[in-house]
Scaffold this motif. Structure first.
Motif, PDB file in Angstrom:
ATOM      1  N   VAL A  11       2.914   8.089  -7.571  1.00 14.59           N
ATOM      2  CA  VAL A  11       2.791   8.689  -6.254  1.00 14.59           C
ATOM      3  C   VAL A  11       1.889   9.887  -6.511  1.00 14.59           C
ATOM      4  O   VAL A  11       2.127  10.981  -7.262  1.00 14.59           O
ATOM      5  N   GLU A  12       0.590   9.711  -5.871  1.00 18.09           N
ATOM      6  CA  GLU A  12      -0.509  10.788  -5.994  1.00 18.09           C
ATOM      7  C   GLU A  12      -0.477  11.284  -7.492  1.00 18.09           C
ATOM      8  O   GLU A  12      -0.656  12.598  -7.885  1.00 18.09           O
ATOM      9  N   GLY A  13      -0.594  10.357  -8.379  1.00 24.95           N
ATOM     10  CA  GLY A  13      -0.747  10.905  -9.748  1.00 24.95           C
ATOM     11  C   GLY A  13       0.469  10.830 -10.581  1.00 24.95           C
ATOM     12  O   GLY A  13       0.596  10.696 -11.967  1.00 24.95           O
ATOM     13  N   ALA A  14       1.539  11.087  -9.854  1.00 24.42           N
ATOM     14  CA  ALA A  14       2.734  11.354 -10.796  1.00 24.42           C
ATOM     15  C   ALA A  14       3.787  10.123 -10.631  1.00 24.42           C
ATOM     16  O   ALA A  14       3.620   9.319  -9.570  1.00 24.42           O
ATOM     17  N   ILE A  48       3.479   0.265  -7.337  1.00 21.53           N
ATOM     18  CA  ILE A  48       4.311  -0.206  -8.334  1.00 21.53           C
ATOM     19  C   ILE A  48       3.520  -0.306  -9.513  1.00 21.53           C
ATOM     20  O   ILE A  48       2.323  -0.798  -9.666  1.00 21.53           O
ATOM     21  N   LYS A  49       4.262   0.332 -10.595  1.00 19.65           N
ATOM     22  CA  LYS A  49       3.484   0.148 -12.039  1.00 19.65           C
ATOM     23  C   LYS A  49       4.615  -0.696 -12.818  1.00 19.65           C
ATOM     24  O   LYS A  49       5.607  -0.542 -12.736  1.00 19.65           O
ATOM     25  N   THR A 104       1.420   5.418   1.507  1.00 20.46           N
ATOM     26  CA  THR A 104       2.031   5.577  -0.038  1.00 20.46           C
ATOM     27  C   THR A 104       3.113   6.436  -0.109  1.00 20.46           C
ATOM     28  O   THR A 104       3.831   6.961   0.953  1.00 20.46           O
ATOM     29  N   LEU A 105       3.772   6.519  -1.236  1.00 17.94           N
ATOM     30  CA  LEU A 105       5.120   6.999  -1.363  1.00 17.94           C
ATOM     31  C   LEU A 105       5.047   8.778  -0.969  1.00 17.94           C
ATOM     32  O   LEU A 105       6.038   9.175  -0.441  1.00 17.94           O
ATOM     33  N   GLY A 106       3.733   9.275  -1.255  1.00 15.53           N
ATOM     34  CA  GLY A 106       3.432  10.549  -0.938  1.00 15.53           C
ATOM     35  C   GLY A 106       3.714  10.732   0.590  1.00 15.53           C
ATOM     36  O   GLY A 106       4.281  11.547   1.029  1.00 15.53           O
TER      37      GLY A 106
END
Ligand SMILES: [Zn+2]
Length: 147
Positions: free
Chosen positions: A18-21, A35-36, A136-138
């Protein structure tokens, strides 16, 4: 049982970006993010495709070749000699039943002063930011905060 960092549901979690986090979220929440796969995150970095654009012979090569020959007032036989090719090959080129390889087309370019090789842009060269169109999740978090 671990809890989803977004909805609090206690279930099997996945790591989503989510935006890098990275967040630990349930599969339901993760569907809206990137998803990672845990095992692959650190080690797997896909190599970018080579950035070389592909050269192709122009689609109207046959017409261009015939017009060029007619402009010069040559028969296919004389034209073939000029191009250092077999007459049967030149006939096929002009009929459109055969396209020369790029290397040969370049040779013809030099002899005739024509431009018959073009650069074809491949889809792989498109910037990856097109993927950001997906919610996105963000975005999900922002929506929640507005409530
Ligand atoms: Zn969740």
């Amino acid at each position: 049982m671990p809890a989803c960092e977004l909805c609090g549901k206690q279930t099997e979690l996945v790591t989503a970006s989510v935006e890098g986090a990275d967040l630990e979220v349930c599969s339901n929440c993760a569907r809206h993010g990137t998803i990672k796969r845990k095992a692959l995150v650190q080690s797997y970095r896909p190599k970018p495709l080579p950035q070389l654009p592909e050269e192709t012979v122009v689609k109207n090569f046959a017409i261009m070749l015939r017009l060029e020959r007619e402009k010069r007032g040559l028969t296919q036989e004389d034209f073939a000699k000029l191009l250092q090719e077999k007459e049967s090959i030149v006939t096929k080129w002009e009929s459109g039943s055969l396209l020369p390889e790029v290397a040969i087309a370049k040779k013809l370019e030099k002899i005739l002063g024509l431009s018959v090789v073009e650069i074809e842009k491949r889809e792989a060269l498109l910037p990856p930011k097109l993927r950001n169109d997906v919610l996105t999740l963000g975005d999900m978090i922002k929506v929640r905060k507005r409530k």
